[in-house]
Design an enzyme around this catalytic site. Structure first.
Site, PDB file in Angstrom:
ATOM      1  N   LYS A   1      84.684 107.346  18.715  1.00 39.41           N
ATOM      2  CA  LYS A   1      84.027 106.853  19.947  1.00 39.41           C
ATOM      3  C   LYS A   1      84.227 107.873  21.069  1.00 39.41           C
ATOM      4  O   LYS A   1      84.205 109.072  20.791  1.00 39.41           O
ATOM      5  CB  LYS A   1      84.519 105.454  20.302  1.00 39.41           C
ATOM      6  CG  LYS A   1      84.419 104.505  19.096  1.00 39.41           C
ATOM      7  CD  LYS A   1      84.594 103.063  19.418  1.00 39.41           C
ATOM      8  CE  LYS A   1      84.478 102.243  18.141  1.00 39.41           C
ATOM      9  NZ  LYS A   1      84.472 100.821  18.372  1.00 39.41           N
TER      10      LYS A   1
ATOM     11  N   HIS B   1      74.939 101.971  16.180  1.00 39.60           N
ATOM     12  CA  HIS B   1      76.239 101.310  16.388  1.00 39.60           C
ATOM     13  C   HIS B   1      76.049 100.206  17.441  1.00 39.60           C
ATOM     14  O   HIS B   1      75.277 100.362  18.380  1.00 39.60           O
ATOM     15  CB  HIS B   1      77.294 102.335  16.841  1.00 39.60           C
ATOM     16  CG  HIS B   1      78.664 101.747  16.857  1.00 39.60           C
ATOM     17  ND1 HIS B   1      79.117 100.964  17.894  1.00 39.60           N
ATOM     18  CD2 HIS B   1      79.674 101.789  15.952  1.00 39.60           C
ATOM     19  CE1 HIS B   1      80.347 100.565  17.622  1.00 39.60           C
ATOM     20  NE2 HIS B   1      80.708 101.046  16.448  1.00 39.60           N
TER      21      HIS B   1
ATOM     22  N   GLU C   1      77.696  99.352  19.902  1.00 40.62           N
ATOM     23  CA  GLU C   1      77.923  99.774  21.298  1.00 40.62           C
ATOM     24  C   GLU C   1      76.685 100.479  21.852  1.00 40.62           C
ATOM     25  O   GLU C   1      76.365 100.356  23.032  1.00 40.62           O
ATOM     26  CB  GLU C   1      79.184 100.648  21.376  1.00 40.62           C
ATOM     27  CG  GLU C   1      80.441  99.789  21.239  1.00 40.62           C
ATOM     28  CD  GLU C   1      81.628 100.480  20.601  1.00 40.62           C
ATOM     29  OE1 GLU C   1      81.667 101.714  20.532  1.00 40.62           O
ATOM     30  OE2 GLU C   1      82.539  99.743  20.144  1.00 40.62           O
TER      31      GLU C   1
ATOM     32  N   GLU D   1      79.070  95.740  10.255  1.00 36.23           N
ATOM     33  CA  GLU D   1      80.105  95.638  11.288  1.00 36.23           C
ATOM     34  C   GLU D   1      79.858  94.384  12.120  1.00 36.23           C
ATOM     35  O   GLU D   1      79.087  94.423  13.103  1.00 36.23           O
ATOM     36  CB  GLU D   1      80.059  96.863  12.209  1.00 36.23           C
ATOM     37  CG  GLU D   1      80.392  98.156  11.516  1.00 36.23           C
ATOM     38  CD  GLU D   1      80.996  99.153  12.513  1.00 36.23           C
ATOM     39  OE1 GLU D   1      82.145  99.559  12.295  1.00 36.23           O
ATOM     40  OE2 GLU D   1      80.339  99.499  13.501  1.00 36.23           O
TER      41      GLU D   1
ATOM     42  N   GLY E   1      86.966  96.128  17.378  1.00 35.22           N
ATOM     43  CA  GLY E   1      87.910  96.384  18.465  1.00 35.22           C
ATOM     44  C   GLY E   1      88.646  95.147  18.941  1.00 35.22           C
ATOM     45  O   GLY E   1      89.229  95.148  20.023  1.00 35.22           O
TER      46      GLY E   1
ATOM     47  N   SER F   1      87.854  96.246  13.045  1.00 33.66           N
ATOM     48  CA  SER F   1      89.309  96.019  13.016  1.00 33.66           C
ATOM     49  C   SER F   1      89.945  96.350  11.662  1.00 33.66           C
ATOM     50  O   SER F   1      90.853  95.652  11.203  1.00 33.66           O
ATOM     51  CB  SER F   1      89.656  94.587  13.438  1.00 33.66           C
ATOM     52  OG  SER F   1      89.309  94.377  14.790  1.00 33.66           O
TER      53      SER F   1
HETATM   54  P1  PGA Z   1      87.290  99.161  15.261  1.00 36.55           P
HETATM   55  O1  PGA Z   1      85.838  99.809  15.484  1.00 36.55           O
HETATM   56  O2  PGA Z   1      87.817  99.690  13.957  1.00 36.55           O
HETATM   57  O3  PGA Z   1      88.101  99.628  16.448  1.00 36.55           O
HETATM   58  O4  PGA Z   1      87.099  97.680  15.238  1.00 36.55           O
HETATM   59  C1  PGA Z   1      84.947  99.947  14.417  1.00 36.55           C
HETATM   60  C2  PGA Z   1      83.658 100.527  14.909  1.00 36.55           C
HETATM   61  O5  PGA Z   1      83.258 100.248  16.046  1.00 36.55           O
HETATM   62  O6  PGA Z   1      82.984 101.289  14.195  1.00 36.55           O
END
Ligand code: PGA
Length: 236
Positions: free
Chosen positions: A10, A89, A91, A159, A165, A197
């Site tokens: 990220k 993704h 985000e 995901e 996260g 996670s």
């Molecule tokens: P995370 O993120 O392992 O911190 O949950 C995964 C991702 O966003 O690809």
């Protein structure tokens, strides 16, 4: 096929020296591992500094070049040595307004450049509560893969957004069920990663029990020791 363990750094770390240090520690820790393929996806600006492991990018623009201030194309990332590009993704979708159609253009651009797209899909907590998960995944996959003639060239990362996260990973049985649903929607031949996670305690379950083809690791990929443990626990 070897499991594919993808590190998504990220927007981290802040300095070049920290990026090099993290990369070097990971490289050292996994240099003798042959039964897993590891991909590091750092911020764009660090790509040319990091050598010795397979590299990926976290995003790209769908045009190859031109008047698109601030953007980076798949062709440029290929020239820097990237082999994979994460697209769609959650985000990017949430914070930068990317829609399924934009994600589809990126998937096609990555394939055109001869690279491998990692297409992220997943439902929010609210969509899950409203039992809309399958509907959401269907739209993300159907639109995301428009005009893709050979889906075996694409990797899908499941995901669940509520697991990203949060330290609240999807339980293994549910993840396994979702993997089956995605395979049914796309093809049995598609490689599917789990992300959300992931840590050294749960990594093995997603790969061995739920039979995912790899992992997309966010937070835990910023801690060299923990990431190395994840790679070690992923060996078939
Ligand atoms: P995370 O993120 O392992 O911190 O949950 C995964 C991702 O966003 O690809």
């Amino acid at each position: 096929m070897k499991p594919l363990i993808v590190a998504n750094w990220k927007c981290n770390p802040i300095t070049q020296s920290e990026a090099k240090e993290l990369f070097d520690s990971i490289s050292k820790g996994i240099k003798d591992i042959e039964n897993a393929e590891t991909v590091i996806c750092p911020p764009f600006i660090y790509l040319s500094l990091l050598k010795g492991l397979t590299l990926g990018a976290q995003d790209c623009y769908f045009e190859e070049k031109g008047a698109y201030t601030g953007e980076v194309s798949a062709a440029m990332l290929k020239d820097l040595g990237c082999q994979y590009i994460i697209v769609g993704h959650s985000e990017r979708r949430k914070l930068f307004g990317e829609k399924n159609n934009d994600v589809n253009k990126k998937v096609l651009a990555v394939l055109d450049a001869g690279l491998i797209p990692i297409l992220c899909v997943g439902e929010t907590e609210q969509e899950r509560e409203q039992e809309k998960t399958e509907e959401v995944l269907k739209a993300e996959l159907e639109i995301g893969l428009i005009d893709v003639h050979d889906v075996s060239k694409v990797i899908v990362a499941y995901e669940p957004i509520w697991a990203i996260g949060t330290g609240n990973p999807c339980d293994i049985e549910e993840a396994q069920r979702m993997k089956g649903i995605i395979q049914k929607m796309v093809s049995k031949n598609i490689r599917i990663l789990y992300g959300g996670s992931v840590n050294s305690e749960n990594a093995e379950g997603y790969l061995k029990q739920a039979e995912f083809n790899g992992l997309l690791v966010g937070g835990a990929s910023l801690k060299a020791k923990e990431f190395i443990k994840i790679v070690n626990r992923s060996l078939s």
